[in-house]
Design a protein around this motif. Sequence first.
Motif, PDB file in Angstrom:
ATOM      1  N   GLY A  14      36.254   4.686  45.027  1.00  0.00           N
ATOM      2  CA  GLY A  14      37.030   4.274  45.738  1.00  0.00           C
ATOM      3  C   GLY A  14      36.798   3.163  46.463  1.00  0.00           C
ATOM      4  N   THR A  15      36.295   1.758  46.584  1.00  0.00           N
ATOM      5  CA  THR A  15      35.415   0.540  47.789  1.00  0.00           C
ATOM      6  C   THR A  15      36.692  -0.818  47.573  1.00  0.00           C
ATOM      7  OG1 THR A  15      34.919  -0.855  45.886  1.00  0.00           O
ATOM      8  CG2 THR A  15      33.562   1.413  46.475  1.00  0.00           C
ATOM      9  N   ALA A  16      36.703  -1.642  48.566  1.00  0.00           N
ATOM     10  CA  ALA A  16      37.364  -2.900  48.998  1.00  0.00           C
ATOM     11  C   ALA A  16      37.470  -3.488  47.019  1.00  0.00           C
ATOM     12  CB  ALA A  16      36.825  -3.394  49.719  1.00  0.00           C
ATOM     13  N   ALA A  17      36.004  -3.689  46.706  1.00  0.00           N
ATOM     14  CA  ALA A  17      35.995  -4.229  45.304  1.00  0.00           C
ATOM     15  C   ALA A  17      36.774  -3.982  44.036  1.00  0.00           C
ATOM     16  CB  ALA A  17      34.639  -4.287  45.321  1.00  0.00           C
ATOM     17  N   GLY A  18      37.430  -1.754  44.774  1.00  0.00           N
ATOM     18  CA  GLY A  18      38.061  -2.159  43.239  1.00  0.00           C
ATOM     19  C   GLY A  18      37.566  -0.156  43.592  1.00  0.00           C
ATOM     20  N   ILE A  19      37.890   0.699  41.855  1.00  0.00           N
ATOM     21  CA  ILE A  19      38.197   1.557  42.178  1.00  0.00           C
ATOM     22  C   ILE A  19      36.896   2.014  40.273  1.00  0.00           C
ATOM     23  CG2 ILE A  19      38.843   3.796  40.874  1.00  0.00           C
ATOM     24  CD1 ILE A  19      41.482   2.890  42.575  1.00  0.00           C
ATOM     25  N   PHE A  20      35.514   2.795  40.856  1.00  0.00           N
ATOM     26  CA  PHE A  20      34.868   3.191  39.741  1.00  0.00           C
ATOM     27  C   PHE A  20      35.049   4.442  39.058  1.00  0.00           C
ATOM     28  CE2 PHE A  20      33.282  -0.269  42.166  1.00  0.00           C
ATOM     29  CZ  PHE A  20      33.087  -1.376  41.559  1.00  0.00           C
ATOM     30  N   VAL A  21      34.690   4.702  38.099  1.00  0.00           N
ATOM     31  CA  VAL A  21      35.109   5.976  37.315  1.00  0.00           C
ATOM     32  C   VAL A  21      33.979   6.078  36.710  1.00  0.00           C
ATOM     33  CG1 VAL A  21      36.149   7.292  35.896  1.00  0.00           C
ATOM     34  CG2 VAL A  21      37.979   5.345  37.383  1.00  0.00           C
ATOM     35  N   GLU A  22      33.626   7.262  36.264  1.00  0.00           N
ATOM     36  CA  GLU A  22      32.676   8.271  35.695  1.00  0.00           C
ATOM     37  C   GLU A  22      33.129   9.654  35.636  1.00  0.00           C
ATOM     38  OE1 GLU A  22      30.728   8.197  33.272  1.00  0.00           O
ATOM     39  OE2 GLU A  22      30.132   6.830  34.085  1.00  0.00           O
ATOM     40  N   SER A  23      32.379   9.705  35.184  1.00  0.00           N
ATOM     41  CA  SER A  23      32.583  11.905  34.404  1.00  0.00           C
ATOM     42  C   SER A  23      31.395  12.473  34.027  1.00  0.00           C
ATOM     43  CB  SER A  23      33.542  12.060  33.527  1.00  0.00           C
ATOM     44  OG  SER A  23      33.157  11.752  32.469  1.00  0.00           O
ATOM     45  N   SER A  24      31.060  14.038  35.077  1.00  0.00           N
ATOM     46  CA  SER A  24      29.976  14.638  34.915  1.00  0.00           C
ATOM     47  C   SER A  24      30.975  16.163  34.252  1.00  0.00           C
ATOM     48  CB  SER A  24      29.835  14.670  35.846  1.00  0.00           C
ATOM     49  OG  SER A  24      29.175  13.756  36.050  1.00  0.00           O
ATOM     50  N   PRO A  25      29.732  16.859  33.523  1.00  0.00           N
ATOM     51  CA  PRO A  25      30.225  18.460  33.504  1.00  0.00           C
ATOM     52  C   PRO A  25      30.930  18.932  34.555  1.00  0.00           C
ATOM     53  CG  PRO A  25      28.028  18.147  32.194  1.00  0.00           C
ATOM     54  CD  PRO A  25      28.742  16.947  33.442  1.00  0.00           C
ATOM     55  N   ALA A  26      32.411  20.030  34.266  1.00  0.00           N
ATOM     56  CA  ALA A  26      32.865  20.058  35.000  1.00  0.00           C
ATOM     57  C   ALA A  26      32.179  21.551  36.090  1.00  0.00           C
ATOM     58  CB  ALA A  26      34.567  20.344  35.006  1.00  0.00           C
ATOM     59  N   GLN A  27      31.589  21.699  35.214  1.00  0.00           N
ATOM     60  CA  GLN A  27      30.816  23.500  35.574  1.00  0.00           C
ATOM     61  C   GLN A  27      29.649  22.765  36.301  1.00  0.00           C
ATOM     62  OE1 GLN A  27      30.673  25.958  32.919  1.00  0.00           O
ATOM     63  NE2 GLN A  27      31.957  25.686  31.506  1.00  0.00           N
ATOM     64  N   ALA A  28      28.625  21.748  36.147  1.00  0.00           N
ATOM     65  CA  ALA A  28      27.744  21.225  36.597  1.00  0.00           C
ATOM     66  C   ALA A  28      27.442  21.222  38.502  1.00  0.00           C
ATOM     67  CB  ALA A  28      27.553  19.624  36.159  1.00  0.00           C
ATOM     68  N   VAL A  29      26.906  22.319  38.949  1.00  0.00           N
ATOM     69  CA  VAL A  29      26.716  22.157  40.379  1.00  0.00           C
ATOM     70  C   VAL A  29      26.807  20.577  41.266  1.00  0.00           C
ATOM     71  CG1 VAL A  29      26.711  24.858  40.499  1.00  0.00           C
ATOM     72  CG2 VAL A  29      24.997  22.841  41.157  1.00  0.00           C
ATOM     73  N   ASP A  30      26.192  19.920  40.482  1.00  0.00           N
ATOM     74  CA  ASP A  30      25.751  18.241  40.606  1.00  0.00           C
ATOM     75  C   ASP A  30      26.476  17.632  40.157  1.00  0.00           C
ATOM     76  OD1 ASP A  30      24.469  18.135  38.562  1.00  0.00           O
ATOM     77  OD2 ASP A  30      22.755  17.282  39.542  1.00  0.00           O
ATOM     78  N   ALA A  31      28.159  17.935  40.203  1.00  0.00           N
ATOM     79  CA  ALA A  31      28.225  17.095  39.254  1.00  0.00           C
ATOM     80  C   ALA A  31      29.628  15.484  39.983  1.00  0.00           C
ATOM     81  CB  ALA A  31      30.431  17.016  38.608  1.00  0.00           C
ATOM     82  N   PHE A  32      29.457  15.835  41.391  1.00  0.00           N
ATOM     83  CA  PHE A  32      29.634  14.570  42.202  1.00  0.00           C
ATOM     84  C   PHE A  32      28.518  13.658  42.361  1.00  0.00           C
ATOM     85  CE2 PHE A  32      33.517  16.983  42.401  1.00  0.00           C
ATOM     86  CZ  PHE A  32      34.606  16.068  43.282  1.00  0.00           C
ATOM     87  N   ARG A  33      27.481  14.315  41.738  1.00  0.00           N
ATOM     88  CA  ARG A  33      25.803  13.405  42.100  1.00  0.00           C
ATOM     89  C   ARG A  33      25.819  13.045  41.288  1.00  0.00           C
ATOM     90  NH1 ARG A  33      21.052  13.250  40.428  1.00  0.00           N
ATOM     91  NH2 ARG A  33      22.248  15.536  39.169  1.00  0.00           N
ATOM     92  N   GLN A  34      25.288  13.396  39.576  1.00  0.00           N
ATOM     93  CA  GLN A  34      26.062  12.776  38.168  1.00  0.00           C
ATOM     94  C   GLN A  34      26.651  11.486  38.655  1.00  0.00           C
ATOM     95  OE1 GLN A  34      26.115  15.144  35.074  1.00  0.00           O
ATOM     96  NE2 GLN A  34      25.050  17.366  35.879  1.00  0.00           N
ATOM     97  N   ALA A  35      27.833  11.809  38.864  1.00  0.00           N
ATOM     98  CA  ALA A  35      28.798  10.840  39.051  1.00  0.00           C
ATOM     99  C   ALA A  35      27.923   9.628  39.505  1.00  0.00           C
ATOM    100  CB  ALA A  35      30.036  10.982  38.900  1.00  0.00           C
ATOM    101  N   TRP A  36      28.305  10.145  40.690  1.00  0.00           N
ATOM    102  CA  TRP A  36      27.695   8.774  41.573  1.00  0.00           C
ATOM    103  C   TRP A  36      26.760   7.898  41.090  1.00  0.00           C
ATOM    104  CZ3 TRP A  36      29.384   5.320  44.374  1.00  0.00           C
ATOM    105  CH2 TRP A  36      28.257   4.693  45.387  1.00  0.00           C
ATOM    106  N   GLU A  37      25.660   8.699  40.875  1.00  0.00           N
ATOM    107  CA  GLU A  37      24.451   7.974  40.150  1.00  0.00           C
ATOM    108  C   GLU A  37      24.864   7.386  39.400  1.00  0.00           C
ATOM    109  OE1 GLU A  37      21.041  10.732  39.787  1.00  0.00           O
ATOM    110  OE2 GLU A  37      20.401  11.370  42.052  1.00  0.00           O
ATOM    111  N   ARG A  38      25.415   7.549  38.270  1.00  0.00           N
ATOM    112  CA  ARG A  38      26.349   6.721  37.479  1.00  0.00           C
ATOM    113  C   ARG A  38      26.394   5.549  37.614  1.00  0.00           C
ATOM    114  NH1 ARG A  38      26.071  11.539  34.432  1.00  0.00           N
ATOM    115  NH2 ARG A  38      28.342  11.138  34.672  1.00  0.00           N
ATOM    116  N   VAL A  39      26.907   5.337  37.849  1.00  0.00           N
ATOM    117  CA  VAL A  39      27.814   4.340  38.535  1.00  0.00           C
ATOM    118  C   VAL A  39      27.399   3.545  40.296  1.00  0.00           C
ATOM    119  CG1 VAL A  39      29.924   3.179  40.813  1.00  0.00           C
ATOM    120  CG2 VAL A  39      30.273   6.198  39.136  1.00  0.00           C
ATOM    121  N   SER A  40      26.192   3.933  40.957  1.00  0.00           N
ATOM    122  CA  SER A  40      25.906   2.956  41.759  1.00  0.00           C
ATOM    123  C   SER A  40      25.249   2.074  41.150  1.00  0.00           C
ATOM    124  CB  SER A  40      25.664   3.908  42.966  1.00  0.00           C
ATOM    125  OG  SER A  40      24.084   4.510  42.499  1.00  0.00           O
ATOM    126  N   ALA A  41      24.116   2.704  39.982  1.00  0.00           N
ATOM    127  CA  ALA A  41      23.688   2.610  39.520  1.00  0.00           C
ATOM    128  C   ALA A  41      24.323   1.144  38.431  1.00  0.00           C
ATOM    129  CB  ALA A  41      22.857   3.225  38.135  1.00  0.00           C
TER     130      ALA A  41
END
Length: 107
Positions: A14-41
């Motif tokens: 969530g940001t002031a400009a809106g909400i950006f959604v992505e998904s990653s494999p639940a079991q991945a130890v870096d699921a949040f990193r994966q999702a963030w890299e796609r959203v930010s790019a």
Amino acid sequence: MDYLDPARNLISFGTAAGIFVESSPAQAVDAFRQAWERVSAEHGIEAGQVTRIEAYWQPSHWDERYLRHTFGEVDLEYVFDRPEPDGWHVALDRAREVLDEATAIAD
């Protein structure tokens, strides 16, 4: 993207400009990193713009450190506790039940 599949960790930033959604494999130890890299790019947003993160699954210890380093003290909320590595089968089954019940109520 199947938003009701708990095998995918649905993560929103969530940001002031809106909400950006992505998904990653639940079991991945870096699921949040994966999702963030796609959203930010894809959307060109920076970590400093994120004020809230919501997800299906609790971050792994690795991702907790990543989130603190990347976003600082951002608000974080999740629906399901992350199981021990050998507990995913049971946790995913229970999460499916919860999501099915929530979907039935919404219909």
